[in-house]
Design a protein around this motif. Structure first.
Motif, PDB file in Angstrom:
ATOM      1  N   VAL A  29       2.713 -11.041   2.261  1.00 48.24           N
ATOM      2  CA  VAL A  29       1.483 -10.856   1.485  1.00 48.24           C
ATOM      3  C   VAL A  29       1.362 -11.990   0.469  1.00 48.24           C
ATOM      4  O   VAL A  29       0.297 -12.607   0.334  1.00 48.24           O
ATOM      5  CB  VAL A  29       1.456  -9.480   0.787  1.00 48.24           C
ATOM      6  CG1 VAL A  29       0.285  -9.376  -0.183  1.00 48.24           C
ATOM      7  CG2 VAL A  29       1.404  -8.354   1.819  1.00 48.24           C
ATOM      8  N   LYS A  30       2.450 -12.279  -0.220  1.00 50.61           N
ATOM      9  CA  LYS A  30       2.447 -13.343  -1.239  1.00 50.61           C
ATOM     10  C   LYS A  30       2.063 -14.688  -0.616  1.00 50.61           C
ATOM     11  O   LYS A  30       1.236 -15.422  -1.160  1.00 50.61           O
ATOM     12  CB  LYS A  30       3.815 -13.421  -1.906  1.00 50.61           C
ATOM     13  CG  LYS A  30       3.881 -14.424  -3.034  1.00 50.61           C
ATOM     14  CD  LYS A  30       5.240 -14.421  -3.697  1.00 50.61           C
ATOM     15  CE  LYS A  30       5.284 -15.468  -4.796  1.00 50.61           C
ATOM     16  NZ  LYS A  30       6.602 -15.576  -5.411  1.00 50.61           N
ATOM     17  N   LYS A  31       2.638 -15.014   0.538  1.00 49.97           N
ATOM     18  CA  LYS A  31       2.341 -16.293   1.208  1.00 49.97           C
ATOM     19  C   LYS A  31       0.885 -16.349   1.665  1.00 49.97           C
ATOM     20  O   LYS A  31       0.236 -17.389   1.549  1.00 49.97           O
ATOM     21  CB  LYS A  31       3.270 -16.500   2.406  1.00 49.97           C
ATOM     22  CG  LYS A  31       4.671 -16.867   2.014  1.00 49.97           C
ATOM     23  CD  LYS A  31       5.564 -17.020   3.236  1.00 49.97           C
ATOM     24  CE  LYS A  31       7.005 -17.203   2.798  1.00 49.97           C
ATOM     25  NZ  LYS A  31       7.935 -17.189   3.914  1.00 49.97           N
ATOM     26  N   ILE A  38      -5.724 -14.782   2.369  1.00 48.48           N
ATOM     27  CA  ILE A  38      -6.263 -13.579   1.736  1.00 48.48           C
ATOM     28  C   ILE A  38      -6.723 -13.965   0.338  1.00 48.48           C
ATOM     29  O   ILE A  38      -5.983 -14.596  -0.413  1.00 48.48           O
ATOM     30  CB  ILE A  38      -5.205 -12.459   1.643  1.00 48.48           C
ATOM     31  CG1 ILE A  38      -4.811 -11.969   3.030  1.00 48.48           C
ATOM     32  CG2 ILE A  38      -5.728 -11.300   0.778  1.00 48.48           C
ATOM     33  CD1 ILE A  38      -3.684 -10.950   3.027  1.00 48.48           C
ATOM     34  N   GLU A  39      -7.944 -13.581   0.028  1.00 41.27           N
ATOM     35  CA  GLU A  39      -8.478 -13.825  -1.314  1.00 41.27           C
ATOM     36  C   GLU A  39      -8.996 -12.507  -1.859  1.00 41.27           C
ATOM     37  O   GLU A  39      -9.667 -11.756  -1.148  1.00 41.27           O
ATOM     38  CB  GLU A  39      -9.621 -14.833  -1.251  1.00 41.27           C
ATOM     39  CG  GLU A  39     -10.292 -15.060  -2.581  1.00 41.27           C
ATOM     40  CD  GLU A  39     -11.541 -15.949  -2.504  1.00 41.27           C
ATOM     41  OE1 GLU A  39     -12.231 -16.049  -3.522  1.00 41.27           O
ATOM     42  OE2 GLU A  39     -11.827 -16.497  -1.430  1.00 41.27           O
ATOM     43  N   MET A  40      -8.683 -12.215  -3.087  1.00 41.44           N
ATOM     44  CA  MET A  40      -9.214 -11.032  -3.759  1.00 41.44           C
ATOM     45  C   MET A  40      -9.983 -11.517  -4.978  1.00 41.44           C
ATOM     46  O   MET A  40      -9.471 -12.317  -5.751  1.00 41.44           O
ATOM     47  CB  MET A  40      -8.080 -10.093  -4.159  1.00 41.44           C
ATOM     48  CG  MET A  40      -7.412  -9.469  -2.960  1.00 41.44           C
ATOM     49  SD  MET A  40      -6.075  -8.372  -3.396  1.00 41.44           S
ATOM     50  CE  MET A  40      -4.705  -9.507  -3.437  1.00 41.44           C
ATOM     51  N   ALA A  41     -11.211 -11.035  -5.098  1.00 42.23           N
ATOM     52  CA  ALA A  41     -12.056 -11.511  -6.193  1.00 42.23           C
ATOM     53  C   ALA A  41     -12.920 -10.373  -6.713  1.00 42.23           C
ATOM     54  O   ALA A  41     -13.344  -9.515  -5.946  1.00 42.23           O
ATOM     55  CB  ALA A  41     -12.945 -12.655  -5.707  1.00 42.23           C
ATOM     56  N   PRO A  42     -13.203 -10.396  -8.008  1.00 46.33           N
ATOM     57  CA  PRO A  42     -14.124  -9.401  -8.562  1.00 46.33           C
ATOM     58  C   PRO A  42     -15.514  -9.577  -7.961  1.00 46.33           C
ATOM     59  O   PRO A  42     -15.929 -10.690  -7.615  1.00 46.33           O
ATOM     60  CB  PRO A  42     -14.150  -9.729 -10.056  1.00 46.33           C
ATOM     61  CG  PRO A  42     -12.953 -10.580 -10.308  1.00 46.33           C
ATOM     62  CD  PRO A  42     -12.670 -11.296  -9.032  1.00 46.33           C
ATOM     63  N   LEU A  43     -16.221  -8.497  -7.844  1.00 46.21           N
ATOM     64  CA  LEU A  43     -17.568  -8.517  -7.288  1.00 46.21           C
ATOM     65  C   LEU A  43     -18.462  -9.504  -8.036  1.00 46.21           C
ATOM     66  O   LEU A  43     -19.271 -10.208  -7.431  1.00 46.21           O
ATOM     67  CB  LEU A  43     -18.161  -7.103  -7.335  1.00 46.21           C
ATOM     68  CG  LEU A  43     -19.519  -6.891  -6.711  1.00 46.21           C
ATOM     69  CD1 LEU A  43     -19.508  -7.272  -5.233  1.00 46.21           C
ATOM     70  CD2 LEU A  43     -19.941  -5.449  -6.876  1.00 46.21           C
TER      71      LEU A  43
END
Length: 143
Positions: A29-31, A38-43
């Motif tokens: 997951v970290k890699k 994988i990108e996680m971003a606020p709406l």
């Protein structure tokens, strides 16, 4: 909250990390995140973007406004799939504000290319007691 963006949104992302780490090793997951797979971003950071050739998940969508939902759904680019999840029984918006998820379910119900699925207590995969809790709330709502 003090700190940089990661420190500010970290607590909100914990459920996503938990889900990913339930199916992939933590190092993987970290890699994937470090390599931008994988990108996680606020709406709020989606405005102006076009998301091509990717899978996009909007979680907890019951707490979006109608404007936020429309903005999010119109970010979809070529070759992308968008999944929107939410529980319309757990809306935390002010009473005067209609949920973007509830609105989208109504507005988009006749768009043939959009699939919608409603889950019930029978679909719960958490502690077996959670199924009983959800069922009790569903039964109380019917009375």
């Amino acid at each position: 909250m003090p700190g940089d963006l990661d420190q500010k949104i970290g607590p909100y992302l914990r459920p996503l990390y938990d889900s990913m780490e339930a199916i992939l090793p933590k190092d993987t997951v970290k890699k994937l995140i470090e390599n931008g797979i994988i990108e996680m971003a606020p709406l709020a950071y989606m405005r102006g973007r076009t998301l091509n050739d990717c899978v996009v998940i909007l979680d907890e969508a019951q707490n979006t406004t109608c404007e936020q939902m429309k903005m999010f759904l119109t970010r979809m680019g070529n070759g992308s799939k968008v999944f929107v999840t939410g529980d319309v029984t757990q809306i935390d918006l002010p009473k005067r504000c209609k949920s973007g998820l509830v609105d989208a379910l109504q507005v988009l119900s006749n768009v043939s290319e959009i699939g919608m699925m409603q889950m019930t207590g029978a679909d719960v995969v958490r502690n077996p007691l959670v199924k009983k809790i959800v069922q009790a709330y569903e039964n109380a709502k019917e009375e």
